[in-house]
Structures are given as structure tokens and as C-alpha cells.
Write a protein that holds these residues in place. Structure first.
Motif, PDB file in Angstrom:
ATOM      1  N   VAL A 148     -29.772  82.920  -2.130  1.00 38.86           N
ATOM      2  CA  VAL A 148     -28.582  83.902  -2.425  1.00 38.86           C
ATOM      3  C   VAL A 148     -28.143  84.325  -0.838  1.00 38.86           C
ATOM      4  O   VAL A 148     -28.841  84.837   0.065  1.00 38.86           O
ATOM      5  CB  VAL A 148     -28.639  85.041  -3.230  1.00 38.86           C
ATOM      6  N   ILE A 149     -26.935  83.795  -0.590  1.00 37.37           N
ATOM      7  CA  ILE A 149     -26.348  84.034   0.760  1.00 37.37           C
ATOM      8  C   ILE A 149     -25.225  85.406   0.380  1.00 37.37           C
ATOM      9  O   ILE A 149     -24.302  84.962  -0.211  1.00 37.37           O
ATOM     10  CB  ILE A 149     -25.809  82.858   1.423  1.00 37.37           C
ATOM     11  N   ILE A 150     -25.421  86.345   1.275  1.00 36.49           N
ATOM     12  CA  ILE A 150     -24.836  87.356   0.948  1.00 36.49           C
ATOM     13  C   ILE A 150     -23.986  87.642   2.535  1.00 36.49           C
ATOM     14  O   ILE A 150     -24.579  87.856   3.447  1.00 36.49           O
ATOM     15  CB  ILE A 150     -25.241  88.642   0.705  1.00 36.49           C
ATOM     16  N   GLU A 151     -22.746  88.005   2.481  1.00 36.89           N
ATOM     17  CA  GLU A 151     -21.955  88.689   3.528  1.00 36.89           C
ATOM     18  C   GLU A 151     -21.384  90.242   3.296  1.00 36.89           C
ATOM     19  O   GLU A 151     -21.048  90.306   2.487  1.00 36.89           O
ATOM     20  CB  GLU A 151     -20.800  87.805   4.081  1.00 36.89           C
ATOM     21  N   THR A 152     -22.084  90.865   4.347  1.00 37.92           N
ATOM     22  CA  THR A 152     -21.728  92.335   4.288  1.00 37.92           C
ATOM     23  C   THR A 152     -21.604  92.932   5.623  1.00 37.92           C
ATOM     24  O   THR A 152     -21.771  92.325   6.478  1.00 37.92           O
ATOM     25  CB  THR A 152     -22.918  92.996   3.422  1.00 37.92           C
ATOM     26  N   LYS A 153     -21.449  94.051   5.673  1.00 37.25           N
ATOM     27  CA  LYS A 153     -21.093  94.896   6.803  1.00 37.25           C
ATOM     28  C   LYS A 153     -22.100  95.931   7.217  1.00 37.25           C
ATOM     29  O   LYS A 153     -22.638  96.655   5.929  1.00 37.25           O
ATOM     30  CB  LYS A 153     -19.621  95.534   6.723  1.00 37.25           C
TER      31      LYS A 153
ATOM     32  N   SER B 297     -33.960  84.926  -0.594  1.00 39.18           N
ATOM     33  CA  SER B 297     -34.666  84.019  -1.349  1.00 39.18           C
ATOM     34  C   SER B 297     -35.601  84.692  -2.457  1.00 39.18           C
ATOM     35  O   SER B 297     -36.316  85.530  -2.153  1.00 39.18           O
ATOM     36  CB  SER B 297     -35.666  83.031  -0.640  1.00 39.18           C
ATOM     37  N   VAL B 298     -35.386  84.544  -3.691  1.00 38.36           N
ATOM     38  CA  VAL B 298     -35.927  85.341  -4.896  1.00 38.36           C
ATOM     39  C   VAL B 298     -36.748  84.326  -5.617  1.00 38.36           C
ATOM     40  O   VAL B 298     -36.398  83.099  -5.928  1.00 38.36           O
ATOM     41  CB  VAL B 298     -34.717  85.957  -5.821  1.00 38.36           C
ATOM     42  N   GLN B 299     -38.064  84.467  -5.505  1.00 36.54           N
ATOM     43  CA  GLN B 299     -38.973  83.731  -6.327  1.00 36.54           C
ATOM     44  C   GLN B 299     -39.469  84.449  -7.683  1.00 36.54           C
ATOM     45  O   GLN B 299     -39.721  85.678  -8.036  1.00 36.54           O
ATOM     46  CB  GLN B 299     -40.316  83.686  -5.610  1.00 36.54           C
ATOM     47  N   PHE B 300     -39.244  83.678  -8.947  1.00 33.96           N
ATOM     48  CA  PHE B 300     -39.107  84.474 -10.067  1.00 33.96           C
ATOM     49  C   PHE B 300     -40.009  83.499 -11.140  1.00 33.96           C
ATOM     50  O   PHE B 300     -39.746  82.147 -10.973  1.00 33.96           O
ATOM     51  CB  PHE B 300     -37.949  85.140 -10.742  1.00 33.96           C
ATOM     52  N   LYS B 301     -40.205  84.118 -12.361  1.00 38.85           N
ATOM     53  CA  LYS B 301     -40.701  82.997 -13.386  1.00 38.85           C
ATOM     54  C   LYS B 301     -40.615  83.808 -14.702  1.00 38.85           C
ATOM     55  O   LYS B 301     -40.399  84.996 -14.695  1.00 38.85           O
ATOM     56  CB  LYS B 301     -42.208  82.840 -13.073  1.00 38.85           C
ATOM     57  N   VAL B 302     -40.612  83.052 -15.741  1.00 41.26           N
ATOM     58  CA  VAL B 302     -40.332  83.518 -17.321  1.00 41.26           C
ATOM     59  C   VAL B 302     -41.809  83.967 -17.687  1.00 41.26           C
ATOM     60  O   VAL B 302     -42.854  83.130 -17.725  1.00 41.26           O
ATOM     61  CB  VAL B 302     -39.838  82.658 -18.033  1.00 41.26           C
ATOM     62  N   LEU B 303     -41.891  84.976 -18.089  1.00 34.44           N
ATOM     63  CA  LEU B 303     -43.550  85.534 -18.785  1.00 34.44           C
ATOM     64  C   LEU B 303     -43.379  84.814 -19.982  1.00 34.44           C
ATOM     65  O   LEU B 303     -42.521  84.529 -20.837  1.00 34.44           O
ATOM     66  CB  LEU B 303     -43.466  87.220 -18.924  1.00 34.44           C
ATOM     67  N   GLN B 304     -44.592  84.109 -20.167  1.00 35.07           N
ATOM     68  CA  GLN B 304     -44.892  83.403 -21.355  1.00 35.07           C
ATOM     69  C   GLN B 304     -44.901  84.062 -22.684  1.00 35.07           C
ATOM     70  O   GLN B 304     -44.266  83.734 -23.930  1.00 35.07           O
ATOM     71  CB  GLN B 304     -46.239  82.694 -21.390  1.00 35.07           C
TER      72      GLN B 304
ATOM     73  N   THR C 169     -39.294  88.707  -2.968  1.00 30.85           N
ATOM     74  CA  THR C 169     -37.920  88.564  -2.614  1.00 30.85           C
ATOM     75  C   THR C 169     -38.191  88.500  -1.004  1.00 30.85           C
ATOM     76  O   THR C 169     -38.902  89.454  -0.292  1.00 30.85           O
ATOM     77  CB  THR C 169     -36.954  89.658  -2.953  1.00 30.85           C
ATOM     78  N   LEU C 170     -37.435  87.521  -0.088  1.00 30.08           N
ATOM     79  CA  LEU C 170     -37.532  87.419   1.099  1.00 30.08           C
ATOM     80  C   LEU C 170     -36.286  87.362   1.747  1.00 30.08           C
ATOM     81  O   LEU C 170     -35.421  86.741   1.159  1.00 30.08           O
ATOM     82  CB  LEU C 170     -38.316  86.002   1.389  1.00 30.08           C
ATOM     83  N   ILE C 171     -36.107  87.907   2.811  1.00 27.12           N
ATOM     84  CA  ILE C 171     -34.858  88.080   3.695  1.00 27.12           C
ATOM     85  C   ILE C 171     -35.186  86.870   4.706  1.00 27.12           C
ATOM     86  O   ILE C 171     -35.906  86.973   5.606  1.00 27.12           O
ATOM     87  CB  ILE C 171     -34.687  89.354   4.680  1.00 27.12           C
ATOM     88  N   THR C 172     -34.852  85.515   4.263  1.00 21.35           N
ATOM     89  CA  THR C 172     -35.246  84.495   5.182  1.00 21.35           C
ATOM     90  C   THR C 172     -34.038  84.428   6.515  1.00 21.35           C
ATOM     91  O   THR C 172     -34.557  83.412   7.150  1.00 21.35           O
ATOM     92  CB  THR C 172     -35.386  83.204   4.760  1.00 21.35           C
TER      93      THR C 172
END
Length: 325
Positions: A68-73, A85-92, A158-161
Motif C-alpha cells: 500500500v502506497i500512502i501520501e501524507t503530511k 507492506s502487509v503480510q497476512f493469511k486466512v485462518l483455517q 507490517t513493514l514500512i519498506t
């Protein structure tokens, strides 16, 4: 009739084959019966009732990543772009919630990321955004976990890359950094120059000290040599005045010889005739004799004063001691 049996056979074979299906590894299949949720099937060969049951969809159970690219002040009014960068998965065990409760999970995650980042970054200055990017990432992860766990999603990380300020701000930061490095380099150069100057001054001082010590040693040896020369001349019957004059004349001629040995010398000593040497010797002897006489007279005068041959009266005159009545 035979064709009817053939049709039934083909239809039966089709229904039999359609009763079986496979599910890939790390995937879950949702089975609906007459439009209603029936079951969740995992990887492997599975069986369903033909025509009655159908595969409504499949859910990916592997870890996924959404950028996700976000522009803010920032707090100091600098616009900056952040890549989260958000790393996620669905719980079984929550495949049902993930499939039925959210239609576009990526859009939902993106909205939460935008909301958290635009709430956290405006509290920080630009330099603090770079230093505290991990804190921002933790805040995003915490908010996403609270929101997405209801829908069966687990936020792994979650990573600020990337943090990309406006181009003009980056150029200004680069100039500041370059100026700071130049300042540091100048300070080091100045310190190095100071060290060189101090070392040079110490070396010169040591050189002068050694030079002075050498001159002192040289003069001491010259004086010792003169004393020895006077002693030698005294032993052959030449008094001290004559010996001193002879040594001075000898040094005079040694100096003339040294000057004459230098072919590039333009020095001329006047007078420089043979008679000048004898005259110099006679003058020195006479000077030494006169000096000795003056010294003896001064010693006698000082001796008379110490004996007190007269005394001063109260008016500053001198009274003679009365020797006769």
C-alpha cells in the motif's frame, strides 16, 4: 432402446465423475447445497453430491502480501510517500468468515492502513518518521489485527519498506548532509593542521635547545682550550697578558686563513699587512697592562674605604682624626 441405455450410461458416468473433485495444498473449498453453506473442504480428493452440491469458491490459506502506497503530511508540513507492506493469511478455522463476511479483503486492509498511517505520521516530524518507522508499523499491525481478526484474517507482519519525501525536500536534506560532512571535514583538517603546527613548533624548540647546548659546549671547550694554551705559554716564560694577546693574534690569522680558503668569499679585512699583526700584538699587551693597572688602583681605593681612614661630619664634610693635641 440401445441408444437410451447409452445415454443413461453416459449420464451416469458424468454424474459419477462430477461427484469427485480435488483441492490443492494450502487451499480451502467452500461447498454450498442449494445455495446454502454446507461444508469446508481441505486439500486432497473430495466427494460431493452431483447437482445438489456445488463449489462456491476457494480460499487461499498461504501467506499473502499487499503493498500500500500512502501520501501524507508530517508535523513540519512535509509531504511524504510511505510504502507499507502487509503480510497476512486466512485462518483455517475461520474460512467461513473470510469467505462470506468480506467481499474485497484487499480493499478493506488498504483502508485500515490509510487510516492508521494518516493518523500517526502527522504527529511526527520528518526526521522522526525515519527514526520511528517501526513504531508506525507496529501501530498499523495492531489496528489491522483488531479489525481483521473478526473476518478470519491474521496479520503476520507490517513493514514500512520505503519513505519518499518530496524531491525538493530530499535535495535540501542532501545539501544539509553535505554541509554537515564538509563542516566535520574542515574540523578534522583544522585539528590536523594544529597538530602539525604544534609538532613543528616542538621540533623547532628542541632544535634550538640542542643548538644552544652545542654552542655552549663549543664555547666551554674553547675556553678550556684557551686556559690550557695560557698554562702552556706560562710554563715557557710568557706572562698571561702576552699569552692572551698571542692567542688572539693566532685566532686572527686562523680566521684569515679560513676566509682565504673559501673561493666564493668577498670579505676584505683592513688593515691586513704583516706590520698589522705586530701592532695588534703590542696594542693588546699594552691594553692588558693598562687594564691590570686600573684594576689594581680600584682595588686599593676600595681597600682604603673599608679601612675607614676618615669619617663624615653631620654637614657632609670629612673630619681628620686628631693625631696631635
Amino acid at each position: 432402446m440401445p441408444s437410451f441405455f447409452i445415454i443413461l450410461l453416459v449420464l451416469g458416468l458424468f454424474l459419477f465423475l462430477s461427484s469427485f473433485f480435488t483441492v490443492k495444498q494450502q487451499t480451502a473449498a467452500i461447498i454450498e447445497r442449494f445455495g446454502k453453506y454446507a461444508s469446508t473442504r481441505t486439500s486432497g480428493l473430495q466427494l460431493k453430491i452431483p447437482v445438489v452440491d456445488r463449489i462456491a469458491g476457494k480460499v487461499n490459506l498461504r501467506i499473502q502480501q499487499l503493498d500500500v502506497i500512502i501520501e501524507t503530511k508530517t508535523k513540519d508540513n512535509v509531504f511524504v510517500k510511505l510504502k507499507v507492506s502487509v503480510q497476512f493469511k486466512v485462518l483455517q478455522e475461520k474460512v467461513y468468515e473470510a469467505f462470506y463476511k468480506l467481499e474485497y479483503p484487499h480493499d478493506q486492509i488498504t483502508s485500515y492502513v490509510f487510516d492508521v498511517v494518516r493518523a500517526e505520521v502527522p504527529k511526527l516530524k520528518l526526521d522522526d518518521v525515519f527514526e520511528r518507522k517501526d513504531d508506525i508499523a507496529v501501530a498499523v499491525k495492531r489496528e489491522l489485527n483488531e479489525a481483521m481478526s473478526t473476518y478470519g484474517y491474521d496479520i503476520i507482519n507490517t513493514l514500512i519498506t520505503d519513505i519518499d519525501p518530496d524531491i525538493q525536500v530530499k535535495n535540501a536534506m542532501n545539501r544539509i548532509n553535505a554541509a554537515d560532512r564538509e563542516k566535520t571535514a574542515a574540523e578534522y583538517e583544522a585539528e590536523a593542521g594544529r597538530i602539525r603546527i604544534v609538532a613543528k613548533a616542538k621540533a623547532e624548540a628542541e632544535s634550538k635547545r640542542l643548538q644552544g647546548q652545542g654552542i655552549a659546549d663549543q664555547r666551554r671547550e674553547i675556553a678550556r682550550g684557551l686556559v690550557e694554551s695560557v698554562d702552556v705559554l706560562n710554563r715557557v716564560g710568557i706572562n698571561s697578558q702576552e699569552a692572551s694577546a698571542l692567542i688572539v693574534v693566532t685566532q686572527h690569522y686562523d680566521t684569515l686563513q679560513a676566509i682565504g680558503a673559501d673561493t666564493n668569499s668577498n670579505l676584505i679585512l683592513l688593515p691586513n699587512s704583516p706590520q698589522a699583526g705586530s701592532e695588534m700584538l703590542n696594542n693588546m699587551v699594552a691594553s692588558f697592562t693598562a687594564s691590570n693597572q686600573v684594576g689594581e688602583a680600584m682595588k686599593k681605593a676600595n681597600s682604603n674605604k673599608r679601612k675607614g681612614t676618615g669619617k663624615k661630619d653631620i654637614f657632609g664634610g670629612t673630619e681628620e682624626n686628631e693625631s696631635e693635641e
